[in-house]
Scaffold this motif. Structure first.
Motif, PDB file in Angstrom:
ATOM      1  N   GLY A 193       0.837  -1.200   0.000  1.00 47.16           N
ATOM      2  CA  GLY A 193       0.000   0.000   0.000  1.00 47.16           C
ATOM      3  C   GLY A 193       0.861   1.235   0.000  1.00 47.16           C
ATOM      4  O   GLY A 193       2.089   1.151  -0.088  1.00 47.16           O
ATOM      5  N   ALA A 194       0.205   2.365   0.097  1.00 50.74           N
ATOM      6  CA  ALA A 194       0.913   3.619  -0.123  1.00 50.74           C
ATOM      7  C   ALA A 194       1.848   4.010   1.025  1.00 50.74           C
ATOM      8  O   ALA A 194       3.016   4.305   0.804  1.00 50.74           O
ATOM      9  CB  ALA A 194      -0.101   4.718  -0.402  1.00 50.74           C
ATOM     10  N   GLY A 217       4.971  -2.322  -1.884  1.00 55.27           N
ATOM     11  CA  GLY A 217       4.165  -1.104  -2.063  1.00 55.27           C
ATOM     12  C   GLY A 217       4.989   0.161  -1.924  1.00 55.27           C
ATOM     13  O   GLY A 217       6.228   0.127  -1.865  1.00 55.27           O
ATOM     14  N   GLY A 218       4.283   1.280  -1.848  1.00 52.91           N
ATOM     15  CA  GLY A 218       4.971   2.565  -1.734  1.00 52.91           C
ATOM     16  C   GLY A 218       5.795   2.655  -0.462  1.00 52.91           C
ATOM     17  O   GLY A 218       6.805   3.363  -0.398  1.00 52.91           O
ATOM     18  N   GLY A 290       9.804   4.189  -8.157  1.00 47.28           N
ATOM     19  CA  GLY A 290       9.444   2.770  -8.074  1.00 47.28           C
ATOM     20  C   GLY A 290       7.942   2.616  -7.969  1.00 47.28           C
ATOM     21  O   GLY A 290       7.304   3.240  -7.127  1.00 47.28           O
ATOM     22  N   GLY A 318       2.314  -2.910  -5.457  1.00 46.17           N
ATOM     23  CA  GLY A 318       2.657  -1.823  -6.368  1.00 46.17           C
ATOM     24  C   GLY A 318       1.388  -1.124  -6.807  1.00 46.17           C
ATOM     25  O   GLY A 318       0.305  -1.372  -6.268  1.00 46.17           O
ATOM     26  N   VAL A 319       1.526  -0.252  -7.788  1.00 42.52           N
ATOM     27  CA  VAL A 319       0.356   0.470  -8.290  1.00 42.52           C
ATOM     28  C   VAL A 319      -0.409  -0.485  -9.222  1.00 42.52           C
ATOM     29  O   VAL A 319      -0.290  -0.420 -10.448  1.00 42.52           O
ATOM     30  CB  VAL A 319       0.785   1.772  -9.000  1.00 42.52           C
ATOM     31  CG1 VAL A 319      -0.428   2.574  -9.443  1.00 42.52           C
ATOM     32  CG2 VAL A 319       1.634   2.628  -8.063  1.00 42.52           C
ATOM     33  N   GLU A 321      -3.311  -0.648 -10.104  1.00 43.66           N
ATOM     34  CA  GLU A 321      -4.304  -0.036 -11.002  1.00 43.66           C
ATOM     35  C   GLU A 321      -3.709   0.175 -12.400  1.00 43.66           C
ATOM     36  O   GLU A 321      -4.456   0.290 -13.375  1.00 43.66           O
ATOM     37  CB  GLU A 321      -4.762   1.319 -10.449  1.00 43.66           C
ATOM     38  CG  GLU A 321      -5.487   1.263  -9.102  1.00 43.66           C
ATOM     39  CD  GLU A 321      -4.547   1.447  -7.901  1.00 43.66           C
ATOM     40  OE1 GLU A 321      -3.337   1.151  -8.039  1.00 43.66           O
ATOM     41  OE2 GLU A 321      -5.029   1.844  -6.826  1.00 43.66           O
ATOM     42  N   ASP A 349      -8.644  -2.104  -0.226  1.00 40.06           N
ATOM     43  CA  ASP A 349      -7.786  -2.029  -1.408  1.00 40.06           C
ATOM     44  C   ASP A 349      -7.238  -3.381  -1.819  1.00 40.06           C
ATOM     45  O   ASP A 349      -7.185  -3.702  -3.006  1.00 40.06           O
ATOM     46  CB  ASP A 349      -6.590  -1.109  -1.130  1.00 40.06           C
ATOM     47  CG  ASP A 349      -6.874   0.305  -1.600  1.00 40.06           C
ATOM     48  OD1 ASP A 349      -7.534   0.436  -2.636  1.00 40.06           O
ATOM     49  OD2 ASP A 349      -6.448   1.244  -0.923  1.00 40.06           O
TER      50      ASP A 349
HETATM   51  P1  AMP Z   1      -3.398   1.442   0.900  1.00 37.63           P
HETATM   52  O1  AMP Z   1      -4.751   2.061   0.875  1.00 37.63           O
HETATM   53  O2  AMP Z   1      -2.454   2.049   1.870  1.00 37.63           O
HETATM   54  O3  AMP Z   1      -3.446  -0.063   0.959  1.00 37.63           O
HETATM   55  O4  AMP Z   1      -2.735   1.839  -0.503  1.00 37.63           O
HETATM   56  C1  AMP Z   1      -3.189   1.347  -1.707  1.00 37.63           C
HETATM   57  C2  AMP Z   1      -2.615   2.165  -2.802  1.00 37.63           C
HETATM   58  O5  AMP Z   1      -1.208   2.150  -2.742  1.00 37.63           O
HETATM   59  C3  AMP Z   1      -2.996   1.662  -4.169  1.00 37.63           C
HETATM   60  O6  AMP Z   1      -3.904   2.547  -4.746  1.00 37.63           O
HETATM   61  C4  AMP Z   1      -1.667   1.612  -4.906  1.00 37.63           C
HETATM   62  O7  AMP Z   1      -1.736   2.193  -6.185  1.00 37.63           O
HETATM   63  C5  AMP Z   1      -0.746   2.416  -4.029  1.00 37.63           C
HETATM   64  N1  AMP Z   1       0.664   2.033  -4.210  1.00 37.63           N
HETATM   65  C6  AMP Z   1       1.195   0.807  -4.133  1.00 37.63           C
HETATM   66  N2  AMP Z   1       2.505   0.816  -4.428  1.00 37.63           N
HETATM   67  C7  AMP Z   1       2.816   2.103  -4.718  1.00 37.63           C
HETATM   68  C8  AMP Z   1       4.022   2.771  -5.122  1.00 37.63           C
HETATM   69  N3  AMP Z   1       5.156   2.101  -5.286  1.00 37.63           N
HETATM   70  N4  AMP Z   1       3.966   4.096  -5.329  1.00 37.63           N
HETATM   71  C9  AMP Z   1       2.816   4.768  -5.163  1.00 37.63           C
HETATM   72  N5  AMP Z   1       1.650   4.207  -4.784  1.00 37.63           N
HETATM   73  C10 AMP Z   1       1.646   2.883  -4.567  1.00 37.63           C
END
Ligand code: AMP
Length: 390
Positions: A193-194, A217-218, A290, A318-319, A321, A349
């Protein structure tokens, strides 16, 4: 705590809190998982001779009647799924429930159109809760996605009527208990996640309970930066660097296997059409960001996951979407479907991600309907909507 089965519902009117917070675009419902998850309790109540007044929220209208956040499309979908007419009341305060007969269902408009629902002022919430309580003889709490909120239709109303958890809330709590009390080992947690800030509480609380913690994730970039690596333009929370360093140190002392990616899928910018290039996690170019874990990391995460007997996953890798950056999430989801013990997908999510990537709910041990609520439970926090039922 009373149970659903301890009540005689014959001829009774039930106020049922559901979580019907589904994605809706231009009146069309996307993933209807939460509506489906609400059906068993509704069907049970109807079969026991009750009439059911449902209260639920959609999005965050913040006390305003925003037409795009009306529950009306949800009432139509609910009606299709129940194979019954579902009445809809655009009015919340002053709704006419008197004509509702046994076996009938009425859905009230988005409860968050009422500012009192989410008010910090207990007195204001109490007035709305009293109105809701006047509609029924019994309150059943089944909106798991909202039980971590001290809201009028979740918390305050439960003090005014005989109350019990519905089937969904009971099932969610049972699964979460399995994750915190004596889980089968090895026990792994996969977080993505983000933001790190959303997950830090869970990491802190679960670190001494798990055998393996995988980070994607982010949030992974804050971990990489804390180790001194270049992360380019990737998402980062600099204020959490000391906390993340401390967590890494604690994991080492506790003998917890902390799994971080060794390769990253990058792009020049945050865009659906950007092509993915894979680089080492320890040599990221400074002008790129990334957007997914790389294939080598996904393989390593999958291997560690399939070794576990208990696994909890929250947050995409990752993203997802963007089709070019969904691979890491897909490989991790696939690995969860192969776990021989209990596999739990936690949160809105992650649940939406696995469905969007073509997996069926039945391939996982359990898919939680509540991201925030399940994370708060795993953080060891009290859930007001649950404790009030006790
Ligand atoms: P969460 O609600 O914290 O679970 O975050 C979900 C979101 O994290 C999704 O919409 C993903 O697109 C986003 N996400 C995952 N990996 C990344 C990344 N590397 N950079 C930016 N956003 C990300």
């Amino acid at each position: 705590m009373k149970t659903l089965e301890s009540f005689d519902f014959t001829g009774k009117r039930v106020l049922l809190r559901c979580d019907l917070n589904v994605p809706i675009k231009e009146g069309v419902i996307g993933d209807d998982g939460r509506i489906r998850a609400s059906l068993p309790t509704i069907q049970y109540l109807l079969s026991q001779g009750a009439s059911v007044v449902i209260t639920a929220h959609l999005g965050r209208p913040k006390g305003e009647r925003k037409p795009e956040l009306s529950l009306e499309p949800v009432s139509r979908r609910l009606s299709e799924l129940l194979n019954l007419p579902v009445k809809f009341s655009p009015v919340i305060v002053g709704a006419d429930v008197s004509a509702l007969a046994a076996g009938e269902v009425l859905l009230l408009e988005n409860i968050r159109y009422e500012a009192a629902e989410t008010s910090k002022d207990e007195g204001e919430r109490h007035v709305l809760a009293k109105e809701l309580a006047s509609y029924a003889d019994i309150f059943i709490s089944d909106g798991f996605g909202a039980v971590h909120r001290r809201h009028a239709s979740v918390y305050d109303v439960a003090k005014l009527l005989p109350s019990a958890p519905g089937k969904l809330v009971a099932a969610e709590i049972e699964v979460l208990k399995k994750l915190t009390e004596n889980p089968d080992r090895p026990y792994g947690v996969v977080l993505g996640g983000a933001k790190v800030s959303d997950k830090i509480g869970v990491i802190e609380n679960l670190l001494d309970k798990v055998d393996m913690l995988a980070i994607g994730g982010g949030m992974l970039f804050t971990f990489l930066k804390a180790q001194g690596y270049e992360i380019g333009k990737s998402l980062v929370e600099d204020d959490l660097l000391p906390t993340v360093k401390e967590i890494m140190g604690r994991a080492e002392k506790l003998g917890v296997k902390l799994l971080l990616p060794t390769d990253i899928a990058i792009a020049p910018d945050f865009s659906a059409s950007a092509p993915a290039a894979v680089v080492s996690a320890f040599a990221m170019p400074s002008d790129q960001l990334g957007l997914d874990i790389g294939p080598e990391s996904a393989k390593a995460f999958a291997a560690a996951i399939t070794e576990c007997k208990t696994i909890f996953w929250n947050g995409p890798m990752g993203v997802f979407e963007f089709a070019n950056f969904a691979a890491g999430t897909k490989v991790v989801a696939e690995a969860l479907t192969k776990v021989s013990g209990i596999s739990v997908v936690g949160g809105g999510d992650s649940a939406a991600a696995v469905r969007a990537l073509g997996f069926a709910d039945s391939q996982f041990g359990y898919i939680s309907t509540g991201g925030g609520a399940s994370l708060e439970y795993l953080e060891g926090k009290e859930l007001p909507g649950i404790s009030v039922l006790q």
